[in-house]
Write an enzyme that holds these catalytic residues in place. Structure first.
Site, PDB file in Angstrom:
ATOM      1  N   ARG A   1       0.816  -1.207   0.000  1.00 59.88           N
ATOM      2  CA  ARG A   1       0.000   0.000   0.000  1.00 59.88           C
ATOM      3  C   ARG A   1       0.860   1.271   0.000  1.00 59.88           C
ATOM      4  NH1 ARG A   1      -5.011   1.967   2.192  1.00 59.88           N
ATOM      5  NH2 ARG A   1      -5.928  -0.094   2.238  1.00 59.88           N
TER       6      ARG A   1
ATOM      7  N   LYS B   1      -0.379 -19.297   5.218  1.00 61.09           N
ATOM      8  CA  LYS B   1      -1.247 -19.578   6.340  1.00 61.09           C
ATOM      9  C   LYS B   1      -1.399 -18.316   7.190  1.00 61.09           C
ATOM     10  CE  LYS B   1       0.227 -21.518  10.307  1.00 61.09           C
ATOM     11  NZ  LYS B   1       1.127 -20.947  11.313  1.00 61.09           N
TER      12      LYS B   1
ATOM     13  N   HIS C   1       4.900 -24.230   5.174  1.00 66.97           N
ATOM     14  CA  HIS C   1       6.356 -24.222   4.931  1.00 66.97           C
ATOM     15  C   HIS C   1       7.041 -25.487   5.451  1.00 66.97           C
ATOM     16  CE1 HIS C   1       6.744 -22.682   9.066  1.00 66.97           C
ATOM     17  NE2 HIS C   1       8.018 -23.006   9.002  1.00 66.97           N
TER      18      HIS C   1
ATOM     19  N   LYS D   1      10.611 -28.242   4.051  1.00 67.76           N
ATOM     20  CA  LYS D   1      11.823 -28.583   4.817  1.00 67.76           C
ATOM     21  C   LYS D   1      12.458 -29.840   4.249  1.00 67.76           C
ATOM     22  CE  LYS D   1      10.374 -26.487   9.167  1.00 67.76           C
ATOM     23  NZ  LYS D   1      11.399 -25.534   9.582  1.00 67.76           N
TER      24      LYS D   1
ATOM     25  N   GLU E   1       9.439 -25.628  20.597  1.00 67.19           N
ATOM     26  CA  GLU E   1      10.087 -24.334  20.331  1.00 67.19           C
ATOM     27  C   GLU E   1      10.502 -23.695  21.645  1.00 67.19           C
ATOM     28  OE1 GLU E   1       8.410 -22.186  16.713  1.00 67.19           O
ATOM     29  OE2 GLU E   1       6.640 -22.943  17.719  1.00 67.19           O
TER      30      GLU E   1
ATOM     31  N   ASP F   1      -2.337 -22.924  15.196  1.00 67.29           N
ATOM     32  CA  ASP F   1      -1.075 -22.392  14.673  1.00 67.29           C
ATOM     33  C   ASP F   1      -0.139 -23.506  14.181  1.00 67.29           C
ATOM     34  OD1 ASP F   1       0.766 -20.150  14.286  1.00 67.29           O
ATOM     35  OD2 ASP F   1       1.930 -20.997  15.931  1.00 67.29           O
TER      36      ASP F   1
ATOM     37  N   HIS G   1       1.089 -27.853  10.415  1.00 66.83           N
ATOM     38  CA  HIS G   1       2.427 -28.447  10.350  1.00 66.83           C
ATOM     39  C   HIS G   1       2.474 -29.887  10.890  1.00 66.83           C
ATOM     40  CE1 HIS G   1       3.396 -24.455   9.294  1.00 66.83           C
ATOM     41  NE2 HIS G   1       3.646 -23.980  10.486  1.00 66.83           N
TER      42      HIS G   1
ATOM     43  N   LYS H   1       5.388 -23.678  22.911  1.00 65.87           N
ATOM     44  CA  LYS H   1       6.311 -22.531  22.965  1.00 65.87           C
ATOM     45  C   LYS H   1       7.016 -22.536  24.322  1.00 65.87           C
ATOM     46  CE  LYS H   1       4.571 -20.626  19.178  1.00 65.87           C
ATOM     47  NZ  LYS H   1       5.303 -20.685  17.935  1.00 65.87           N
TER      48      LYS H   1
HETATM   49  C1  BG6 Z   1       4.703 -20.858  11.978  1.00 67.33           C
HETATM   50  C2  BG6 Z   1       3.978 -20.584  13.270  1.00 67.33           C
HETATM   51  O1  BG6 Z   1       3.816 -21.310  11.000  1.00 67.33           O
HETATM   52  O2  BG6 Z   1       5.699 -21.848  12.216  1.00 67.33           O
HETATM   53  C3  BG6 Z   1       4.941 -20.152  14.350  1.00 67.33           C
HETATM   54  O3  BG6 Z   1       3.009 -19.562  13.059  1.00 67.33           O
HETATM   55  C4  BG6 Z   1       6.052 -21.144  14.508  1.00 67.33           C
HETATM   56  O4  BG6 Z   1       4.274 -19.976  15.598  1.00 67.33           O
HETATM   57  C5  BG6 Z   1       6.691 -21.462  13.154  1.00 67.33           C
HETATM   58  O5  BG6 Z   1       7.020 -20.582  15.378  1.00 67.33           O
HETATM   59  C6  BG6 Z   1       7.680 -22.609  13.285  1.00 67.33           C
HETATM   60  O6  BG6 Z   1       8.397 -22.755  12.095  1.00 67.33           O
HETATM   61  P1  BG6 Z   1       9.885 -23.296  12.090  1.00 67.33           P
HETATM   62  O7  BG6 Z   1      10.221 -23.417  10.647  1.00 67.33           O
HETATM   63  O8  BG6 Z   1      10.705 -22.311  12.830  1.00 67.33           O
HETATM   64  O9  BG6 Z   1       9.837 -24.617  12.811  1.00 67.33           O
END
Ligand code: BG6
Length: 479
Positions: free
Chosen positions: A51, A145, A175, A179, A213, A232, A237, A328
């Site tokens: 924008r 996402k 994503h 990997k 994480e 999330d 994932h 987390k």
């Molecule tokens: C994202 C989530 O899709 O993936 C995050 O929104 C998360 O909360 C992340 O931290 C983890 O990705 P990676 O590649 O760091 O394992």
């Protein structure tokens, strides 16, 4: 082993949300690395769109900064890359800027529209691309996402996109599929004959999938509080990891053959009773803020940790549970799939305990690789004593000399240009995953269930341990 970089056709990549956080951290560096690797050259162009108003040079400078932060050298290669970059200021849901975009895209290049923007803009952008004739029947549209927050919203997004693009043009990113080790899981299963005959409930006791994480949700608490670990991480994932571990061998490695098999896994998932789920929320400790402070919501019932037992109700897996766990602020950043084989049925060595079954650990991060835990004879004299030893393979060591694994985004963006949807989620797959997740999430809110507090730097709440103990099993340690 020398890897080959196969150049892609010339493309026009239109990046909506070009100044956003994801673009800065992942998309621009990903593109730059592929340029450095020689996967595309000056015949392609990348049009940043957002924008705000920026002159071309000013925008190129923004991209330059992102790339320098990501470790690029300030050299001729960087300048060469920036020469491909142009900028258009545009109102995604209005009329401003669209004519400039129409004029900028070329007829003889692959067109890809990357929507790194909030999902509410997917429909308006797709509509304008179509109505103004910017999208051709061969163009690709890429979306990030979250793809919806429940089944109904995912269906709406699918309908908005499909009103303007065909399914074969739509690239929904998860994503995790980009990997290296996730793809290696498919190679391990389907390019080797060793494991597949054992890959079933007769030989596998259970599977543990962990994405742990150490980071908190600080800085993105507002988004996260609406989402939680289930939306999330698990619905997308971890679900993908589960699918690739559990699916039947596709007859060929084509986008639809692979995705058909994944959908069958999701559809075979049993509903998960509340008693098979442990939810947690990291707590404040001393000066260290907890989830509630990071979320800015003192009453939040959103989980930052979840562990659950999932059953895949089909012939291959009946009786072999999959335990999923993610959170987390845990002790370490660690993602892995651990396949626990059954213990030997009969022990022939007198005076020794029945050894544990073999465990195959597929590590996604850090130190991508695989370890097979085995039982061997304890070396030396003293009779037949058994001990554990592991066969270890760290991919970085085994693949010395070949190109280092790419970041997931690099591979996925190049797949978009190539027109290969194998590593992207199909619309029905996303909907099936929401159809499974929705009743679980609704169950928590109907019962007003609060997650159990856990300590920062630990391995999650007590309930997660109990979930395993109850089944006389144990989680693998986190770190
Ligand atoms: C994202 C989530 O899709 O993936 C995050 O929104 C998360 O909360 C992340 O931290 C983890 O990705 P990676 O590649 O760091 O394992």
């Amino acid at each position: 082993m020398v890897s080959r970089v196969i150049p892609v056709n010339s493309f026009d990549l239109v990046l909506f949300g070009a100044t956003g956080d994801l673009a800065r951290r992942k998309i621009w560096p990903g593109l730059y690395h592929r340029f450095v690797a020689g996967q595309f050259d000056q015949s392609s162009q990348i049009l940043g769109v957002s924008r705000s108003e920026h002159a071309r040079a000013e925008f190129q400078d923004i991209v330059r900064q992102s790339l320098l932060e990501a470790g690029a050298g300030d050299d001729a290669t960087l300048t060469g890359f920036l020469d491909l970059v142009d900028y258009i200021s545009l109102d995604a849901a209005g009329d401003r800027g669209w004519e400039a975009l129409t004029a900028a895209v070329r007829d003889d290049a692959v067109r890809a529209f990357y929507l790194s923007v909030a999902p509410r803009f997917f429909g308006p952008i797709a509509r304008r691309l179509k109505d103004r004739g910017i999208a051709t029947p061969d163009s690709r549209i890429v979306v990030e996402k979250p793809f919806g927050h429940d089944l109904a919203s995912a269906k709406e997004l699918n309908a908005e996109l499909r009103a303007c693009f065909q399914e074969h043009q739509i690239y929904r990113i998860d994503h995790y599929l980009g990997k290296e080790t996730v793809q290696n899981l498919m190679a391990l299963r389907f390019a080797n004959s060793l494991f597949e005959p054992l890959w079933n409930a007769s030989h596998i006791d259970h599977v543990q999938i962990t994405v742990s994480e150490s980071l908190s949700v600080d800085g993105r608490g507002e988004y996260y509080d609406q989402s939680g670990a289930m939306r999330d991480m698990v619905q997308n994932h971890l679900m993908q990891l589960l699918c690739l571990t559990a699916m039947e061998p596709p007859s060929k490695f084509t986008p639809n053959a692979v995705r058909d098999e994944k959908v069958k896994v999701i559809e075979a998932l049993e509903p998960v009773p509340m008693s098979d789920i442990a939810r947690g929320q990291y707590r404040k400790s001393g000066d260290q803020a907890g989830y509630l402070e990071h979320a800015g919501n003192p009453d939040s019932a959103t989980e930052s940790f979840i562990a659950m037992k999932v059953n895949v109700a089909n012939w291959r897996w009946a009786g072999t549970p999959f335990y999923l766990r993610t959170g987390k602020c845990l002790r370490e950043r660690l993602s892995e799939i651990a396949v626990f084989f059954r213990a030997p049925p009969h022990m022939i060595f007198p005076g020794t305990e029945t050894p544990q079954g073999n465990v195959l650990v597929i590590r996604l991060q850090p130190d991508e690789g695989m370890t097979l835990h085995t039982t061997i004879k304890d070396p030396g004299p003293g009779g037949m004593r058994l001990t554990e030893a592991s066969l270890d393979m760290t991919f970085a060591d085994s693949l010395k000399g070949s190109e280092q694994p790419q970041d997931a985004y690099e591979r996925l963006i190049m797949d978009v240009i190539r027109g290969d949807q194998t590593l992207f989620m199909r619309g029905d797959e996303v909907e099936a995953a929401w159809a499974w997740a929705d009743p679980i999430i609704e169950g928590w809110s109907e019962r007003r269930l609060k997650p159990q507090p856990y300590d920062v730097g630990g391995s999650g709440p007590e309930d997660a341990l109990l979930l395993m103990h109850r089944d006389e099993r144990r989680w693998r340690p986190i770190g």
